[in-house]
Structures are given as C-alpha cells and as structure tokens.
Design a protein around this motif. Structure first.
Motif, mmCIF file in Angstrom:
data_model
loop_
_atom_site.group_PDB
_atom_site.id
_atom_site.type_symbol
_atom_site.label_atom_id
_atom_site.label_comp_id
_atom_site.label_asym_id
_atom_site.label_seq_id
_atom_site.Cartn_x
_atom_site.Cartn_y
_atom_site.Cartn_z
ATOM 1 N N ARG A 96 40.011 43.795 41.770
ATOM 2 C CA ARG A 96 40.817 44.987 42.073
ATOM 3 C C ARG A 96 40.449 46.149 41.163
ATOM 4 N NH1 ARG A 96 46.338 44.019 39.840
ATOM 5 N NH2 ARG A 96 45.318 44.904 38.007
ATOM 6 N N ASP A 97 40.342 45.886 39.867
ATOM 7 C CA ASP A 97 40.078 46.966 38.921
ATOM 8 C C ASP A 97 38.646 47.481 39.024
ATOM 9 O OD1 ASP A 97 42.668 46.658 38.136
ATOM 10 O OD2 ASP A 97 42.225 45.729 36.202
ATOM 11 N N ALA B 292 39.691 52.607 47.853
ATOM 12 C CA ALA B 292 38.393 51.940 48.019
ATOM 13 C C ALA B 292 37.916 52.021 49.459
ATOM 14 C CB ALA B 292 38.488 50.486 47.565
ATOM 15 N N ASP B 293 38.824 51.867 50.395
ATOM 16 C CA ASP B 293 38.462 51.966 51.808
ATOM 17 C C ASP B 293 37.919 53.367 52.123
ATOM 18 O OD1 ASP B 293 38.746 50.730 54.649
ATOM 19 O OD2 ASP B 293 39.704 52.696 54.822
ATOM 20 N N GLY B 294 38.590 54.389 51.633
ATOM 21 C CA GLY B 294 38.119 55.744 51.884
ATOM 22 C C GLY B 294 36.763 56.009 51.261
ATOM 23 N N ALA B 295 36.558 55.521 50.031
ATOM 24 C CA ALA B 295 35.273 55.723 49.362
ATOM 25 C C ALA B 295 34.159 55.000 50.100
ATOM 26 C CB ALA B 295 35.364 55.230 47.919
ATOM 27 N N ALA C 288 40.125 50.956 32.163
ATOM 28 C CA ALA C 288 39.842 51.606 33.443
ATOM 29 C C ALA C 288 39.134 50.701 34.433
ATOM 30 C CB ALA C 288 39.002 52.866 33.213
ATOM 31 N N GLY C 289 38.764 49.495 34.016
ATOM 32 C CA GLY C 289 37.996 48.627 34.898
ATOM 33 C C GLY C 289 36.525 49.001 34.871
ATOM 34 N N GLY C 290 35.710 48.174 35.515
ATOM 35 C CA GLY C 290 34.278 48.390 35.514
ATOM 36 C C GLY C 290 33.611 47.718 34.330
ATOM 37 N N PHE D 210 37.594 51.232 39.835
ATOM 38 C CA PHE D 210 36.623 51.973 39.041
ATOM 39 C C PHE D 210 35.587 52.645 39.943
ATOM 40 C CE2 PHE D 210 32.262 51.760 37.368
ATOM 41 C CZ PHE D 210 32.347 52.733 36.385
ATOM 42 N N LEU D 211 35.064 51.915 40.906
ATOM 43 C CA LEU D 211 34.082 52.500 41.816
ATOM 44 C C LEU D 211 34.672 53.696 42.558
ATOM 45 C CD1 LEU D 211 32.447 49.295 43.352
ATOM 46 C CD2 LEU D 211 31.420 50.862 41.701
#
Length: 678
Positions: A288-289, A439-442, A240-242, A293-294
């Motif tokens: 990217r991953d 990511a941009d929206g978050a 899942a990344g992170g 995750f964020l």
C-alpha cells in the motif's frame, strides 16, 4: 560550445552550463572528432547518481578541466536511461577492461566509437593526469591505441553474442535455481550477498512463484524473511513509503538514498503477490505504501511516472531523511520523541553520518495492539510533515517507457488484490481506499501517456518529458515491459484496445528484434549501428529485454489463444535456460516467467455483470496460480477473446478456467472455482 541546453534529459541539462563543450550522443559529434583527428570522451551517467554529481562538481565544472577536454577531445555526454543501448555497449567494454563497472562511466574512444580506455569515477587530479596521458598516447602511440580498441571490440562482441547453447527451461532447472538461491541466502539479514546489498525483487518474485508451484517452504521462508528485513530497514522509507536503490551495508540499515521507479515498481509487485499468497499484514502495508509513494512522489499528472528521486539534497546525501534524537523530541515532544527514537532505532551515536540516524523499524508494529499502531501512525504523520519542510531531493522527471510499463503492471496487480481482501480494521480500510484511488488514476494516466505519446507510427520511443517524446528509439525492454503493461490494463479494465496495442508492439518486436537462435537483440534491426549490437540475456536492476519480451509474449498468448506467441516465448526462454540453473541471481525474471509457463499459465475468464465486485473474481485473484491471466466482464465483450462464447450459466456469473489452452467445465460457485485453481 556546450550543446546540451535543448536536451530533454534532466541529466544532460545538469551539465548544460559546464565549461566542457559537451555534445549529446549524435553522429555529428563523431564526425567532428574525425575532422579534428582527436579521440572522443564519452561520459555516461544519470540524474540521480551521487558520484556522477561528485565528478561533475570536481571536474566538469572546473575551467582547467574544461580547457583540457576541449583542446584534445570531443566530449559526449550520455544519459544511460535515455540510451540504454549505448550504455550497455560501453559498460560491457568497461567491465572487460577493469573487471567492474558503474556510473559515472568514463570512456575514451576513437572517432568511429571504438573504446580503447574505460573507467568509472576519477577524482580531479587523477582525471587531469588521465586526460593528459590519453591525449599524448593518441598523438604518439596511435597504432597501439587502435590495437587496444580492436581487442576491446572483439571481447565485447563475444560477450554480447547470440547463438549460444539452448535448452528447454524445465522444472529441474527452476528447482536448481531455487536451490542455488537458498545456498547463497543471507540467513541473518535476508537477501543475497554482502554490502552493498540490493533489493532482489525479481529473485523474490521467482521464489514466491516457485513456492506456489512446488509447495517449497524454504522458498517461501526466504521470500518472507527478506521482505520483512527490507521493510524494517533504513532502505525502506518509514515515513513516506518507497525504497532506496540499495543499502551500503549488509543489513539494510543505511541506504544510498536515490529512489528509482523501476525498483519501487518491482518491489510493489513482489509485496503485492506476497500479500496475495500469504495474507501477511506487513506485506499489505508495504504494498500500500509503495503504491502511494509511486502515486504521490513520482507520478506526473497527465503523464507517466518520473524516473527517480535524487540521492542528494543540496549536494548532501541523506540531508532530507536523517534524524537525531533531539530532532525527534523537537517535533514530537519529550515523551513521543523518546518513544519514536526507540521504535526507529535513532541513537545518540547515530547509524549514518555526523551523529544522525536513518529511520528503521526496530520493533514489530504490524501485529501490535491497536493503540500501539495508532500511536505509530500518529508519529509517522507528524514526522513526515516536519520532514516535508526540509529541503527536498530533486526529481528526474523523465518518463521512461520500460519503467512506466513495470509500474503499470505492478499497480494493476495491486488494485486487483486490494479489491479482493477486506481491510483488517477501519483505519486500514480508509488508508487503502485513498491509495487505491490515487494509484488507479496514476496508472491510467501513465498507460494513456505511453499509448498516445510514446507509440509513434507503431514504434516505441524510449523517453519523454513534459509530454514531449524524445528521439531515442525504444529498446527491447521497452517493448516487453510496455506490452506486458498493456496486457495488465486489458485484464484490469476489460477494454480490448489495450490488448490490440500490446499485440502491435509484440509483432514489431518479433519482426525487428528477433535473433536467428530464437532469442532477441536489445536493439532493432534498423536502429543506429553501434560498435556491437547488444543482446544481454541477464536480469540485473531491471528485467533483461529478453525476459521482458518473453513475459509479455506469454501473457498475450494466454489472453488471445494465439499459440505462435507462446512458441516464440518458449524459443527465447530456451536461450536463457542454460544460465538459469548456474546464475540464478541474474536470471530472476526469466525464472519467474518460466514458473508461469510450467504452471500453464492458467487462463481465467469470469462472465459477470459486476467484474469489480463479483465474489468469483475475488476468489480467482486470491487463488490464481503463478502467472495466471484473468479477465472479467459481460460475455462476448468486443476485443476480449477470453470472454468470447462464454455465457452466464442459468443466468448466474460463471467462471471458465483453462490451462495451456485446455479448458475445464464452467463453474458458478466460489468453492468449485477454488477447487479448479488449487
């Protein structure tokens, strides 16, 4: 009566049903201790802390322990993430008394808050004996207890003092810091030190900038090797990344499974910059991953980023994440299951507990043939779907201002770099496009939430939950990290309001947190008075407040041309400079900002009608020197000082490059711009 039911902190809410009559940190608790003439038990921890959970289950949920605490103490529960000032004071006391620190932190104090006995985790039998001993000492040896407390306060006051030696942060000191890191480097496993091993994100960012400024091959080698070792290790979630908080071993295999927002924000920033500087495919994938995750796991829609994922699932550490070879075969089938076991280092004996293994990349896949990469991604998707059906760790939904600032800055840099690099293949392009969107929206959600909810009457509040801001005031790291994030939003969007918000926070920091020697205290001059006023200059898990505010001051000065902010940054950095050459591992962010100042930092403005797609902007992103600021948009856009009086030349997009407020001639071609930046 337990008083935690109305708390905004998830950590405090975890203790709301304890038989201990907990108070939150408040003046009334200490007044009650004075009225009863009993000591205060201060227990400090955080929601994702494994050993905090253990001590809670063993002791604080126990009726016998609750009765002992309630009879002889006033018990105060503190979330270290909501009250970093309280945590800093008592952690310094704990380290002074025991030589080490950690959480849960257990402190016994007088009714005026003076600590006289400190420790960390205690098993229940030991804790029961300790409660009985402290209560007896308070009754029968009061004078000795008070003398001990006075000695501790004197010791921690000296440890947190301002007014020490100052010196300019020179190239020689930064070179010495890089040399010290090289000497302490783990040549085999990457990183620094032995087990437990923490991701050295700020040191790696410094070394990357040091390489950019000096051309040091050694600094780049350390950064790249550590980046690969962490990315291929179990500390990195291969599905899942992170990244997890740290590795319990010295080779990144078995993590302590909690995932913290601040670690992942800082690691995203490092991997993004490594990708930008080198074009490395592994760095691109990990950036990217981590951004995904964020956005997927920690973002709260309409708010900001949550603080953490828990180390435990249903009281068992690693339950969600560990695998056996048989479980891989069950999900993937015999052939793919054996292939995945080899790829991810899953063995019959296991690398973790009870014959299970933590997934790590035992083979290089980023540069493998396309069919291998496709098989790997297919396996990852199927394993992740199966893992999602398992019990999941709890999430600490508290939104912390400073950590959200770190995440906003990291995502803004990631989005800029992602726009400037073509994907190596169609599959990667599709993945990257999806991550960029979420990511941009978050990021925009988080920035808007900080501006609307955390900024109250021009002052920052530390934490919020469910769109309701808590009472604890922001500390220096909040002002620094959020102001730097607003500067990053200004650069990414070209909107003047973000720069105005950053300036307001920095003016408050200069007025309320500044120390006479040019440094800063961690709390405002009108904040609640603790037994000492903390002023820690060292970078640890996150940038110190001092390093964070300096970074924001440097960026803001470069974006506005107002030199007094740069001068304030230089004075503050001079208070840390004597530490940089001697304690490089604990001054990573200060050294990172120092590299930006030595570089200039460069101020780059691109006058263009197409700020997102203009080749000049992409070239500026890819070739920007350390710490450079970049704004692109139409000339004379309101609220954007770098675009003032900077027209298009002959109707063509035009780049303007300055360094330390001294400007070069405007250029209209990519080659000319690159020549000015390299």
């Amino acid at each position: 009566m337990n008083r935690l039911a109305d708390a905004t902190s998830p950590y405090l809410l975890q203790h709301a049903d304890n038989p201990v009559d907990w108070w939150p940190w408040c003046p009334e608790a200490f007044a009650e201790a004075k009225r009863r003439d009993v000591p205060v038990l201060i227990s400090v921890g955080y929601a994702a802390c494994h050993w905090c959970h253990v001590m809670a289950h063993e002791s604080f949920e126990n009726e016998q322990v609750g009765a002992l605490v309630n009879d002889d103490f006033v018990a105060v529960k503190v979330d270290r993430e909501e009250r970093p000032d309280v945590d800093a004071v008592y952690m310094t006391a704990t380290q002074a008394m025991t030589g080490q620190g950690g959480w849960p932190m257990t402190v016994f104090a007088t009714p005026d808050g003076t600590p006289f006995f400190c420790g960390t985790y205690f098993p229940r039998p030991n804790f029961v004996r300790l409660l009985e001993s402290v209560a007896a000492a308070w009754r029968d040896q009061r004078e000795a207890v008070l003398r001990q407390g006075a000695a501790v306060v004197e010791a921690i006051g000296g440890a947190q003092a301002v007014g020490g030696p100052t010196a300019p942060l020179t190239a020689e000191l930064l070179d010495a810091a890089a040399d010290q890191l090289a000497r302490e480097y783990d040549e085999t496993n990457g990183g620094f030190g032995a087990a437990p091993k923490f991701p050295p994100h700020m040191n790696l960012l410094f070394l990357l900038r040091h390489h950019q400024r000096t051309g040091s091959a050694r600094s780049l080698e350390i950064a790249r090797h550590t980046a690969e070792a962490m990315a291929r290790g179990g500390i990195h979630d291969q599905l899942a990344g992170g990244f997890a908080r740290y590795s319990v071993d010295g080779h990144w295999t078995v993590p302590h499974f909690e995932k913290m927002l601040y670690d992942n924000a800082l690691l995203l920033r490092f991997y993004t910059q490594l990708w930008r500087v080198t074009g490395d495919r592994l760095a691109r994938r990990v950036a990217r991953d981590t951004a995904r995750f964020l956005a997927d796991e920690l973002h709260r829609p309409g708010e900001g980023f949550a603080s953490a994922l828990d180390a435990d699932t249903e009281g068992v550490e690693g339950l969600t994440y560990a695998w056996t070879p048989a479980q891989l075969v069950e999900v993937l089938g015999e052939e793919d299951g054996r292939w995945a076991a080899d790829l991810f280092g899953v063995t019959e004996s296991g690398t973790f507990e009870h014959g299970t293994s933590v997934l790590r990349l035992a083979r290089d896949v980023d540069d493998a043939d396309p069919e291998i990469r496709a098989r790997w991604q297919d396996v990852v998707g199927r394993l992740l779907a199966a893992r999602d059906s398992r019990p999941q760790p709890a999430r600490d939904d508290k939104v912390v201002a400073a950590w959200n600032g770190l995440a906003i800055t990291a995502i803004a840099e990631f989005l800029r770099v992602a726009a400037g690099y073509a994907a190596p293949d169609d599959e990667d392009a599709n993945l990257m496009e999806g991550v960029v969107i979420v990511a941009d929206g978050a990021m925009r959600d988080a920035a808007a939430h900080l501006a609307a909810v955390h900024v109250v009457d021009g002052r920052l509040r530390r934490a919020s939950r469910d769109k309701v801001v808590g009472e604890p005031a922001g500390v220096l790291e909040d002002y620094g990290c959020v102001a730097e994030a607003f500067c990053a939003m200004h650069q990414l969007t070209g909107e003047g309001r973000w720069l105005g918000l950053a300036g307001g926070l920095l003016d408050t920091a200069l007025a309320r947190f500044a120390a006479p020697d040019g440094g800063f205290y961690d709390t405002a001059d009108d904040a609640e008075r603790l037994v000492t006023r903390p002023a820690d200059p060292t970078d640890n898990a996150t940038p110190s407040g001092r390093s964070a505010i300096v970074a924001a001051l440097v960026a803001y000065a470069a974006l506005t041309g107002e030199t007094r902010y740069r001068e304030a940054a230089e004075r503050a950095l001079a208070t840390v400079a004597p530490l940089v050459g001697r304690h490089a591992r604990f001054t990573g962010y200060a050294a990172t900002v120092g590299e930006a100042l030595l570089s200039g930092p460069y101020e780059i403005a691109v006058a263009t009608d197409d700020p997102e797609g203009d080749p000049l902007v992409a070239a500026a992103v890819r070739h920007a020197p350390p710490g450079a600021v970049l704004v692109a948009g139409r000339p004379d856009r309101p609220g954007v000082p770098l675009l003032a009086d900077r027209p298009l030349v002959d109707g063509r997009p035009t780049a303007y490059v300055c360094r330390g407020f001294v400007c070069q001639r405007p250029v209209t071609s990519v080659d000319e711009l690159v020549a000015q930046l390299t």
